[in-house]
Enzyme design. Structure first.
Site, PDB file in Angstrom:
ATOM      1  N   ASP A   1       0.886  -1.148   0.000  1.00  0.00           N
ATOM      2  CA  ASP A   1       0.000   0.000   0.000  1.00  0.00           C
ATOM      3  C   ASP A   1       0.933   1.208   0.000  1.00  0.00           C
ATOM      4  O   ASP A   1       2.109   1.092   0.370  1.00  0.00           O
ATOM      5  CB  ASP A   1      -0.883  -0.015   1.246  1.00  0.00           C
ATOM      6  CG  ASP A   1      -1.760   1.224   1.357  1.00  0.00           C
ATOM      7  OD1 ASP A   1      -2.319   1.662   0.337  1.00  0.00           O
ATOM      8  OD2 ASP A   1      -1.859   1.760   2.476  1.00  0.00           O
TER       9      ASP A   1
ATOM     10  N   ASP B   1       0.047   5.037   0.810  1.00  0.00           N
ATOM     11  CA  ASP B   1      -0.149   6.037   1.848  1.00  0.00           C
ATOM     12  C   ASP B   1      -0.300   5.366   3.209  1.00  0.00           C
ATOM     13  O   ASP B   1      -1.124   4.476   3.386  1.00  0.00           O
ATOM     14  CB  ASP B   1      -1.390   6.871   1.528  1.00  0.00           C
ATOM     15  CG  ASP B   1      -1.419   8.184   2.265  1.00  0.00           C
ATOM     16  OD1 ASP B   1      -0.448   8.500   2.965  1.00  0.00           O
ATOM     17  OD2 ASP B   1      -2.427   8.898   2.148  1.00  0.00           O
TER      18      ASP B   1
END
Length: 187
Positions: free
Chosen positions: A9, A11
């Protein structure tokens, strides 16, 4: 074949743009006189822009048309992107580049489509439609074999579509990939 891919992922794992999201959503909520704060902002982590907007609008009692909602979401994204344009490596999570370099130096090679024993493919699985800009502004864009982002999916997290797409782009099955994620919606 076993594990041979890792999907990150973006952020909250490799970099932090939460404050930029907060500022942009706060501006929209303030304009609508809605009570938006950090606690509400925490409910938006890992979900799509339109789902986030619905959460914010639920703080009030007014009903909006789909067109009005799309305009609000576009306004938020314009504000958010203006912050991202000024972002740089300072937004990186501490140690993120060191970890990626260490993984690469120890067999986590990018650009290898038939990995030898110990060589892994790396990818991004982010719900953000701004992932390419974030990667470019933070200097992470050269570390990954594949990027799957919000502009390429129809269902946001918690649906696994973005991770499945990243695995497909890596030419791997999902069970050959590990995922590094921070938000409960992504997990």
């Amino acid at each position: 074949m076993g594990m041979c891919g890792i999907i990150f992922d973006l952020d909250g794992v490799l970099c932090y743009t939460d404050h930029y999201h907060y500022l942009a959503w706060k501006a929209v909520a303030d304009r609508l006189s809605l009570p938006f704060d950090e606690q509400v902002n925490n409910r938006l982590r890992g979900v799509s822009r339109m789902e986030s907007l619905e959460i914010i609008l639920s703080l009030g009692s007014k009903t909006y048309s789909q067109e009005e909602k799309e305009q609000m979401a576009a306004e938020k994204n314009r504000l958010y992107r203006s912050y991202l344009e000024r972002m740089g490596p300072e937004a990186l999570a501490p140690g993120a580049v060191d970890v990626l370099r260490t993984l690469r130096e120890n067999g986590w090679k990018t650009g290898t489509w038939s990995p030898p024993q110990g060589a892994w493919k790396t990818g991004i699985g982010s719900s953000s439609k701004n992932a390419p800009l974030i990667l470019e502004r933070t200097g992470l864009d050269g570390f990954f074999d594949a990027v799957a982002d919000g502009s390429q999916i129809t269902k946001s997290k918690p649906d696994p579509e973005v991770f499945r797409l990243a695995a497909r782009k890596l030419r791997l099955s999902p069970d050959e990939c590990a995922v590094v994620e921070d938000a409960s919606a992504g997990i």
